[in-house]
Design an enzyme around this catalytic site. Structure first.
Site, PDB file in Angstrom:
ATOM      1  N   CYS A  35      -3.732   6.488   0.818  1.00  0.00           N
ATOM      2  CA  CYS A  35      -3.679   5.370  -0.147  1.00  0.00           C
ATOM      3  C   CYS A  35      -3.603   5.866  -1.590  1.00  0.00           C
ATOM      4  O   CYS A  35      -4.007   5.165  -2.517  1.00  0.00           O
ATOM      5  CB  CYS A  35      -4.872   4.441   0.048  1.00  0.00           C
ATOM      6  SG  CYS A  35      -4.879   3.678   1.679  1.00  0.00           S
ATOM      7  N   ALA A  59      -8.889   1.080   6.205  1.00  0.00           N
ATOM      8  CA  ALA A  59      -7.750   0.804   5.327  1.00  0.00           C
ATOM      9  C   ALA A  59      -7.246  -0.616   5.583  1.00  0.00           C
ATOM     10  O   ALA A  59      -7.396  -1.158   6.682  1.00  0.00           O
ATOM     11  CB  ALA A  59      -6.623   1.814   5.575  1.00  0.00           C
ATOM     12  N   GLY A  62       0.799  -1.217   0.000  1.00  0.00           N
ATOM     13  CA  GLY A  62       0.000   0.000   0.000  1.00  0.00           C
ATOM     14  C   GLY A  62       0.833   1.269   0.000  1.00  0.00           C
ATOM     15  O   GLY A  62       2.057   1.240  -0.140  1.00  0.00           O
ATOM     16  N   HIS A  99      -2.356   6.857  11.146  1.00  0.00           N
ATOM     17  CA  HIS A  99      -2.824   6.227  12.379  1.00  0.00           C
ATOM     18  C   HIS A  99      -2.832   7.276  13.475  1.00  0.00           C
ATOM     19  O   HIS A  99      -1.960   8.166  13.512  1.00  0.00           O
ATOM     20  CB  HIS A  99      -1.912   5.073  12.804  1.00  0.00           C
ATOM     21  CG  HIS A  99      -1.906   3.918  11.847  1.00  0.00           C
ATOM     22  ND1 HIS A  99      -3.047   3.416  11.268  1.00  0.00           N
ATOM     23  CD2 HIS A  99      -0.887   3.154  11.384  1.00  0.00           C
ATOM     24  CE1 HIS A  99      -2.740   2.398  10.488  1.00  0.00           C
ATOM     25  NE2 HIS A  99      -1.425   2.215  10.523  1.00  0.00           N
TER      26      HIS A  99
END
Length: 218
Positions: free
Chosen positions: A179, A148, A70, A75
């Site tokens: 992403c 995700a 990815g 986070h």
């Protein structure tokens, strides 16, 4: 299989070190599979396909290179990160099927809150339609990303995993192109108007795991 739930904020590098050791132990037959639920302090991770131009605010939060598949992802507090250390070899030696199971797991957990998560060709992760937002320039319903997915396998043992937006600061996503997708937004359960807690999501994940991973193919 062991379920671990960590309170507070877990250091990212410490989490990676734990996963590396646990994956090696599982591969050696010295430890059982593990699902680990954590929250991290605010940070960005760069997967193996990350493009430098997608890091639009490089000085905002720490940036951690990651060996998962990815691109860039965020986070932070209010986001449930699910680290998935499973023996994919014993579960069919089929990476594509395993990813579909991860997607189905997220969708099943979201359905516990009457949220319809969906998969889109060419777009990794789980998406929700936003009928409360204007149509796109092409006349399609707006869609936001709510979860995700990014994994890595070593000796057929998986690590890294999924993240579900429960109540993160959505402004924190603006320092990256999540992403690599520029023309869609990001949402969370609370942003959708649902008073869902992290504990609620943990219960939903534990409840739906077996029906996805031990049931028929998604």
């Amino acid at each position: 299989m062991e379920w671990k739930i960590s309170d507070g904020l877990t250091d990212y590098d410490a989490a990676v070190a734990f996963m590396e050791a646990r994956v090696a132990a599982i591969a050696a037959g010295e430890a059982e599979e593990c699902i680990w639920l954590v929250e991290h302090p605010a940070l960005y991770t760069a997967g193996t396909s990350a493009k430098r131009e997608d890091l639009t605010d490089p000085d905002r939060f720490p940036v951690h290179p990651s060996k998962r598949g990815g691109e860039y992802t965020y986070h932070g507090p209010g986001q449930r990160v699910v680290y998935v250390m499973l023996d994919v070899g014993k579960r069919g030696h089929d990476v594509r099927r395993f990813v579909k199971q991860l997607e189905a797991w997220v969708i099943s957990a979201l359905s516990e809150f009457n949220v319809q998560g969906e998969i889109r060709d060419g777009r990794v992760g789980v998406w929700v339609q936003r009928k409360d937002k204007p149509l796109t320039a092409l006349g399609h319903p707006a869609e936001d990303k709510i979860a995700a997915i990014g994994i890595r396998l070593r000796k057929w043992i998986s690590f890294h995993g999924i993240s579900i937006n429960v109540e993160p600061d959505l402004n924190h996503f603006t320092g990256i192109v999540p992403c690599g997708i520029r023309d869609h937004g990001v949402t969370s359960l609370v942003d959708l108007g649902l008073p869902v807690t992290m504990g609620d999501v943990d219960v939903a994940l534990q409840k739906t795991f077996a029906e996805v991973f031990d049931g028929p193919d998604p």
